[in-house]
Design an enzyme around this catalytic site. Structure first.
Site, PDB file in Angstrom:
ATOM      1  N   GLU A 175       2.602  -0.566 -12.469  1.00 18.20           N
ATOM      2  CA  GLU A 175       3.331  -0.337 -11.217  1.00 18.20           C
ATOM      3  C   GLU A 175       3.591   1.163 -11.005  1.00 18.20           C
ATOM      4  O   GLU A 175       3.569   1.646  -9.873  1.00 18.20           O
ATOM      5  CB  GLU A 175       4.639  -1.138 -11.237  1.00 18.20           C
ATOM      6  CG  GLU A 175       5.357  -1.237  -9.911  1.00 18.20           C
ATOM      7  CD  GLU A 175       4.552  -1.900  -8.799  1.00 18.20           C
ATOM      8  OE1 GLU A 175       3.508  -2.521  -9.081  1.00 18.20           O
ATOM      9  OE2 GLU A 175       4.963  -1.757  -7.630  1.00 18.20           O
ATOM     10  N   GLU A 187      -2.101   0.105  -3.729  1.00 22.71           N
ATOM     11  CA  GLU A 187      -3.107  -0.718  -4.422  1.00 22.71           C
ATOM     12  C   GLU A 187      -4.201   0.146  -5.044  1.00 22.71           C
ATOM     13  O   GLU A 187      -4.749  -0.199  -6.085  1.00 22.71           O
ATOM     14  CB  GLU A 187      -3.709  -1.764  -3.475  1.00 22.71           C
ATOM     15  CG  GLU A 187      -2.708  -2.774  -2.893  1.00 22.71           C
ATOM     16  CD  GLU A 187      -1.833  -3.484  -3.929  1.00 22.71           C
ATOM     17  OE1 GLU A 187      -2.269  -3.638  -5.093  1.00 22.71           O
ATOM     18  OE2 GLU A 187      -0.698  -3.856  -3.588  1.00 22.71           O
TER      19      GLU A 187
HETATM   20 ZN    ZN Z   1       2.127  -2.890  -7.286  1.00 22.92          ZN
END
Ligand code: ZN
Length: 438
Positions: A233, A204
């Site tokens: 991502e 995160e």
């Molecule tokens: Zn992620």
């Protein structure tokens, strides 16, 4: 009208940043206005109902209860694609994929995925034979205030600006960039879950650094936003996997954990022990529990099936059988029930066709960025061993974050790494790592 006037203005066309901003505003405007109101309403109503049906179907392990809703979602996804406009030579799936990964086509993604899968399946079969059971130290109890101090120390080293964001608690970890000066991330705490929490927080925080380093003077415009879901991502995966499952990081952090915790279970723990565990490859049924190598196979399975559903090559009631057959082929494991098979994820119920591939694309981008940053910073391993992550963070800021949406993800990748996205960097990294553990 204003947009058309700007597009006709030669002064704006000559300004590269302004032209890129206009291109992206046009994209957002067209996507938002091409969908008829009734279709948007139908999609969100179907997703709400389908999610309830999915939850129950998964609990009861009864695919038939979800099937009519999935059928509805498939039909609405086709309508969405048609309304958005399938480009010449493209497929309806491309239009849905483009929402998350602007500029990508399934033809290019297919080619990269096919090579990655061909390399991964034998690699995982070989590694899975060496799988070890989870060691006891991984579940050692560590008081929560101590855990928080340790993970916040790692966040700070990664370059997270604690005056412009914070870490809170939630059932599922996430990160949300609210705007300049306010980036929120969350994690889940458990006394026996420190190692999982550390990995989740690094993930995160990778997302959070992207948000904190977007150009603040472009806030409210596309150029102040991230390039796409897969690139976002990639930033999380790079820190979670390439750094957080690597030996140099553990050479720095393990002595700190040992000193802080003072638990006898940790006294004899070596970097080798930890690396063997965080790099272990085990065939598991659930995507969210998969290791960094197998994860990609989980994603590619979903990608192929959702494309077949959308194209009409696979009927909804054939999905469980197709899932189980493919899972056995890739992992050598039988799927015992649909709850741990095709019903495990919420994405299809939520109408998110085109989302799954971004997870594997994120790993592929991360692999290629990792290769490029190691070339640019030859002393990176030594830096990580000393807990100095600033060079890596700055490279990512300058080469990825600072551009916002100025470049499409394929362009951004080529600029930052010198070539188009391929399977070689990720596969090479995984091969080397698994060979070192053999
Ligand atoms: Zn992620």
């Amino acid at each position: 009208e204003l947009l058309a006037a700007c597009e006709a203005d030669p002064a704006l066309a000559a300004d590269a940043a302004a032209a890129a901003g206009l291109r992206e505003i046009r994209r957002d405007y067209d996507r938002a206005t091409r969908l008829p109101t009734e279709l948007v309403r139908a999609c969100s109503e179907a997703a709400s109902r389908a999610m309830l049906a999915w939850r129950q179907a998964r609990e009861e392990n009864r695919f038939a209860a979800f099937a009519p809703w999935l059928q509805r979602i498939v039909e609405l996804s086709r309508e969405r694609a048609a309304a958005l406009g399938v480009p010449p030579g493209g497929t309806p799936y491309d239009v849905l994929l483009d929402e998350y990964e602007p500029g990508a086509t399934s033809r290019e993604v297919d080619a990269v995925f096919a090579r990655l899968r061909a390399g991964l399946v034998p690699l995982l079969r070989a590694a899975a034979g060496r799988a070890v059971t989870e060691p006891g130290w991984k579940r050692a109890r560590i008081p929560l205030p101590l855990q928080r101090a340790l993970v916040e120390g790692v966040m700070e080293r990664m370059g997270f600006d604690a005056r412009a964001g914070r870490l809170d608690e939630s059932a599922h970890p996430f990160c949300d960039g609210i705007g300049p000066g306010d980036t929120r991330l969350t994690t889940r705490w458990a006394e026996d879950g420190f190692f999982t929490t550390l990995a989740a927080v690094m993930h995160e925080t990778g997302h959070a650094l992207y948000e904190q380093n977007l150009p603040a003077d472009r806030f409210g415009q596309p150029l102040g936003e991230a390039a796409g879901t897969a690139v976002h991502e990639s930033q999380a995966r790079l820190w979670e996997n390439f750094v957080g499952r690597g030996r140099p990081f553990w050479e720095w952090v393990l002595p700190r954990i040992r000193d802080a915790v003072g638990d006898p279970a940790f006294a004899a723990l070596t970097v080798d022990d930890v690396c063997r565990e965080v790099g272990a490859v085990r065939p598991v049924l659930l995507r969210i529990e998969a290791d960094e190598a197998a994860y990609n196979l989980h994603v590619m399975l979903r990608y192929d099936l959702e494309r077949a559903l959308l194209a009409g090559d696979l009927a909804v009631d054939e999905l469980p059988g197709a899932w189980n057959e493919r899972f056995a082929a890739d992992f050598g494991v039988e799927v015992p029930d649909d709850a741990r098979g095709c019903l495990q994820d919420v994405h299809w119920a939520a109408g998110g066709f085109g989302y799954f591939p971004t997870y594997a694309l994120g790993n592929l981008y991360a692999g290629q960025l990792w290769e490029a940053v190691r070339r640019a910073l030859p002393g990176l391993d030594d830096d990580l061993r000393r807990g100095e992550f600033g060079g890596l963070a700055e490279w990512l800021r300058a080469n990825v974050h600072a551009h916002g949406r100025r470049f499409t993800p394929p362009e951004l990748c080529e600029r930052a790494t010198g070539r188009p996205l391929g399977h070689e960097a990720l596969l090479g990294y995984l091969r080397e790592k698994l060979a070192a553990m053999a």
